[in-house]
Scaffold this motif. Sequence first.
Motif, PDB file in Angstrom:
ATOM      1  N   VAL A   1      61.977  26.965  21.551  1.00  0.00           N
ATOM      2  CA  VAL A   1      62.634  27.983  22.383  1.00  0.00           C
ATOM      3  C   VAL A   1      62.874  27.439  23.789  1.00  0.00           C
ATOM      4  O   VAL A   1      63.977  27.558  24.339  1.00  0.00           O
ATOM      5  CB  VAL A   1      61.803  29.281  22.424  1.00  0.00           C
ATOM      6  CG1 VAL A   1      62.315  30.229  23.500  1.00  0.00           C
ATOM      7  CG2 VAL A   1      61.812  29.959  21.062  1.00  0.00           C
ATOM      8  N   GLU A   2      61.856  26.818  24.377  1.00  0.00           N
ATOM      9  CA  GLU A   2      62.003  26.278  25.733  1.00  0.00           C
ATOM     10  C   GLU A   2      63.059  25.184  25.778  1.00  0.00           C
ATOM     11  O   GLU A   2      63.863  25.121  26.704  1.00  0.00           O
ATOM     12  CB  GLU A   2      60.665  25.748  26.261  1.00  0.00           C
ATOM     13  CG  GLU A   2      59.675  26.841  26.606  1.00  0.00           C
ATOM     14  CD  GLU A   2      60.183  27.778  27.696  1.00  0.00           C
ATOM     15  OE1 GLU A   2      60.822  27.314  28.672  1.00  0.00           O
ATOM     16  OE2 GLU A   2      59.938  28.998  27.583  1.00  0.00           O
ATOM     17  N   TYR A   3      63.063  24.315  24.754  1.00  0.00           N
ATOM     18  CA  TYR A   3      64.062  23.254  24.716  1.00  0.00           C
ATOM     19  C   TYR A   3      65.465  23.858  24.569  1.00  0.00           C
ATOM     20  O   TYR A   3      66.411  23.394  25.203  1.00  0.00           O
ATOM     21  CB  TYR A   3      63.761  22.262  23.591  1.00  0.00           C
ATOM     22  CG  TYR A   3      64.607  21.023  23.655  1.00  0.00           C
ATOM     23  CD1 TYR A   3      64.531  20.157  24.746  1.00  0.00           C
ATOM     24  CD2 TYR A   3      65.513  20.731  22.653  1.00  0.00           C
ATOM     25  CE1 TYR A   3      65.323  19.032  24.819  1.00  0.00           C
ATOM     26  CE2 TYR A   3      66.310  19.598  22.718  1.00  0.00           C
ATOM     27  CZ  TYR A   3      66.213  18.752  23.796  1.00  0.00           C
ATOM     28  OH  TYR A   3      67.005  17.643  23.872  1.00  0.00           O
ATOM     29  N   GLY A   4      65.582  24.901  23.773  1.00  0.00           N
ATOM     30  CA  GLY A   4      66.857  25.593  23.633  1.00  0.00           C
ATOM     31  C   GLY A   4      67.329  26.179  24.952  1.00  0.00           C
ATOM     32  O   GLY A   4      68.530  26.141  25.271  1.00  0.00           O
ATOM     33  N   LEU A   5      66.408  26.707  25.736  1.00  0.00           N
ATOM     34  CA  LEU A   5      66.763  27.235  27.057  1.00  0.00           C
ATOM     35  C   LEU A   5      67.249  26.125  27.982  1.00  0.00           C
ATOM     36  O   LEU A   5      68.206  26.306  28.744  1.00  0.00           O
ATOM     37  CB  LEU A   5      65.571  27.960  27.682  1.00  0.00           C
ATOM     38  CG  LEU A   5      65.159  29.260  27.004  1.00  0.00           C
ATOM     39  CD1 LEU A   5      63.840  29.778  27.582  1.00  0.00           C
ATOM     40  CD2 LEU A   5      66.252  30.306  27.123  1.00  0.00           C
ATOM     41  N   ARG A   6      66.602  24.962  27.913  1.00  0.00           N
ATOM     42  CA  ARG A   6      67.036  23.805  28.717  1.00  0.00           C
ATOM     43  C   ARG A   6      68.431  23.343  28.272  1.00  0.00           C
ATOM     44  O   ARG A   6      69.269  22.976  29.095  1.00  0.00           O
ATOM     45  CB  ARG A   6      66.059  22.640  28.610  1.00  0.00           C
ATOM     46  CG  ARG A   6      64.645  22.891  29.071  1.00  0.00           C
ATOM     47  CD  ARG A   6      64.561  23.338  30.520  1.00  0.00           C
ATOM     48  NE  ARG A   6      63.188  23.492  30.961  1.00  0.00           N
ATOM     49  CZ  ARG A   6      62.433  24.564  30.773  1.00  0.00           C
ATOM     50  NH1 ARG A   6      62.902  25.594  30.096  1.00  0.00           N
ATOM     51  NH2 ARG A   6      61.212  24.632  31.245  1.00  0.00           N
TER      52      ARG A   6
ATOM     53  N   VAL B   1      76.277  20.902  23.198  1.00  0.00           N
ATOM     54  CA  VAL B   1      75.074  20.103  23.449  1.00  0.00           C
ATOM     55  C   VAL B   1      74.440  19.712  22.112  1.00  0.00           C
ATOM     56  O   VAL B   1      74.039  18.556  21.918  1.00  0.00           O
ATOM     57  CB  VAL B   1      74.074  20.869  24.342  1.00  0.00           C
ATOM     58  CG1 VAL B   1      72.797  20.053  24.553  1.00  0.00           C
ATOM     59  CG2 VAL B   1      74.711  21.220  25.680  1.00  0.00           C
ATOM     60  N   ARG B   2      74.371  20.646  21.198  1.00  0.00           N
ATOM     61  CA  ARG B   2      73.828  20.328  19.870  1.00  0.00           C
ATOM     62  C   ARG B   2      74.675  19.249  19.195  1.00  0.00           C
ATOM     63  O   ARG B   2      74.144  18.371  18.512  1.00  0.00           O
ATOM     64  CB  ARG B   2      73.767  21.583  19.005  1.00  0.00           C
ATOM     65  CG  ARG B   2      72.717  22.566  19.457  1.00  0.00           C
ATOM     66  CD  ARG B   2      72.584  23.714  18.458  1.00  0.00           C
ATOM     67  NE  ARG B   2      71.825  24.781  19.051  1.00  0.00           N
ATOM     68  CZ  ARG B   2      72.276  26.001  19.283  1.00  0.00           C
ATOM     69  NH1 ARG B   2      73.486  26.351  18.909  1.00  0.00           N
ATOM     70  NH2 ARG B   2      71.510  26.912  19.835  1.00  0.00           N
ATOM     71  N   ALA B   3      75.974  19.332  19.370  1.00  0.00           N
ATOM     72  CA  ALA B   3      76.862  18.324  18.792  1.00  0.00           C
ATOM     73  C   ALA B   3      76.568  16.951  19.389  1.00  0.00           C
ATOM     74  O   ALA B   3      76.484  15.957  18.655  1.00  0.00           O
ATOM     75  CB  ALA B   3      78.324  18.708  19.032  1.00  0.00           C
ATOM     76  N   LEU B   4      76.401  16.890  20.690  1.00  0.00           N
ATOM     77  CA  LEU B   4      76.072  15.611  21.323  1.00  0.00           C
ATOM     78  C   LEU B   4      74.754  15.055  20.787  1.00  0.00           C
ATOM     79  O   LEU B   4      74.648  13.860  20.519  1.00  0.00           O
ATOM     80  CB  LEU B   4      76.004  15.772  22.847  1.00  0.00           C
ATOM     81  CG  LEU B   4      77.338  15.930  23.560  1.00  0.00           C
ATOM     82  CD1 LEU B   4      77.125  16.305  25.017  1.00  0.00           C
ATOM     83  CD2 LEU B   4      78.164  14.657  23.443  1.00  0.00           C
ATOM     84  N   ILE B   5      73.779  15.920  20.614  1.00  0.00           N
ATOM     85  CA  ILE B   5      72.489  15.480  20.072  1.00  0.00           C
ATOM     86  C   ILE B   5      72.665  14.926  18.662  1.00  0.00           C
ATOM     87  O   ILE B   5      72.139  13.857  18.329  1.00  0.00           O
ATOM     88  CB  ILE B   5      71.464  16.634  20.097  1.00  0.00           C
ATOM     89  CG1 ILE B   5      71.093  16.976  21.540  1.00  0.00           C
ATOM     90  CG2 ILE B   5      70.217  16.275  19.282  1.00  0.00           C
ATOM     91  CD1 ILE B   5      70.325  18.271  21.694  1.00  0.00           C
ATOM     92  N   ARG B   6      73.423  15.637  17.817  1.00  0.00           N
ATOM     93  CA  ARG B   6      73.682  15.157  16.448  1.00  0.00           C
ATOM     94  C   ARG B   6      74.373  13.802  16.474  1.00  0.00           C
ATOM     95  O   ARG B   6      74.044  12.908  15.695  1.00  0.00           O
ATOM     96  CB  ARG B   6      74.549  16.152  15.676  1.00  0.00           C
ATOM     97  CG  ARG B   6      73.869  17.426  15.308  1.00  0.00           C
ATOM     98  CD  ARG B   6      72.999  17.217  14.099  1.00  0.00           C
ATOM     99  NE  ARG B   6      72.443  18.506  13.708  1.00  0.00           N
ATOM    100  CZ  ARG B   6      71.595  18.652  12.740  1.00  0.00           C
ATOM    101  NH1 ARG B   6      71.203  17.629  12.029  1.00  0.00           N
ATOM    102  NH2 ARG B   6      71.123  19.840  12.452  1.00  0.00           N
ATOM    103  N   LEU B   7      75.344  13.662  17.353  1.00  0.00           N
ATOM    104  CA  LEU B   7      76.074  12.403  17.427  1.00  0.00           C
ATOM    105  C   LEU B   7      75.197  11.263  17.945  1.00  0.00           C
ATOM    106  O   LEU B   7      75.265  10.134  17.449  1.00  0.00           O
ATOM    107  CB  LEU B   7      77.327  12.563  18.296  1.00  0.00           C
ATOM    108  CG  LEU B   7      78.401  13.495  17.729  1.00  0.00           C
ATOM    109  CD1 LEU B   7      79.502  13.740  18.760  1.00  0.00           C
ATOM    110  CD2 LEU B   7      78.966  12.946  16.428  1.00  0.00           C
ATOM    111  N   LEU B   8      74.359  11.555  18.919  1.00  0.00           N
ATOM    112  CA  LEU B   8      73.435  10.534  19.426  1.00  0.00           C
ATOM    113  C   LEU B   8      72.412  10.144  18.371  1.00  0.00           C
ATOM    114  O   LEU B   8      72.068   8.959  18.234  1.00  0.00           O
ATOM    115  CB  LEU B   8      72.740  11.035  20.696  1.00  0.00           C
ATOM    116  CG  LEU B   8      73.636  11.130  21.929  1.00  0.00           C
ATOM    117  CD1 LEU B   8      72.930  11.915  23.035  1.00  0.00           C
ATOM    118  CD2 LEU B   8      74.062   9.746  22.408  1.00  0.00           C
TER     119      LEU B   8
END
Length: 157
Positions: A26-31, A46-53
């Motif tokens: 939850v905290e990471y999602g808020l960040r 942001v989730r897309a960038l994380i998936r791509l990284l």
Amino acid sequence: MTAARSRRKHDDPDLEIFHLLRAVAVEYGLRQAAFAAEHGMHVTDVRALIRLLDAERAGIDATAGFLGAGLGLNSAGTTAVIDRLERLGLVSRVRDVHDRRRVLLKVEDHAKDLGWSYFGPLIDKTVSVLPGFDERETAAVRLFLQTALDALTSQPT
């Protein structure tokens, strides 16, 4: 056994670890949401960038189909995310050198620098505790997190 009967008691000490994991998520999602808002993005971007990284780190060629499946988006939603990230200069579409018909997604260095400037201190602070763990403790943490991830990814969204 009914769902109500199979529930763990609220004071089950094993649940404390799960609740901590949930609180971290939850905290990471808020960040992520704050980072997205600060940089004119949607949290899905942001989730897309994380998936791509993550794909890049794993040596996986990331296509729009790969990204859409990883985010649970249809093709129109995936295209919208990629278009937004491309407009922001964070992602580019590049032709696959082995198959020119295929388009791959590349995270630009600017996006990595932007993410690291925001999340780097959090990452550094979080992983700084790991050198104090012995191999068994590190293995236990890895096993727990992998098992939690496997449980989450095996459930339909």
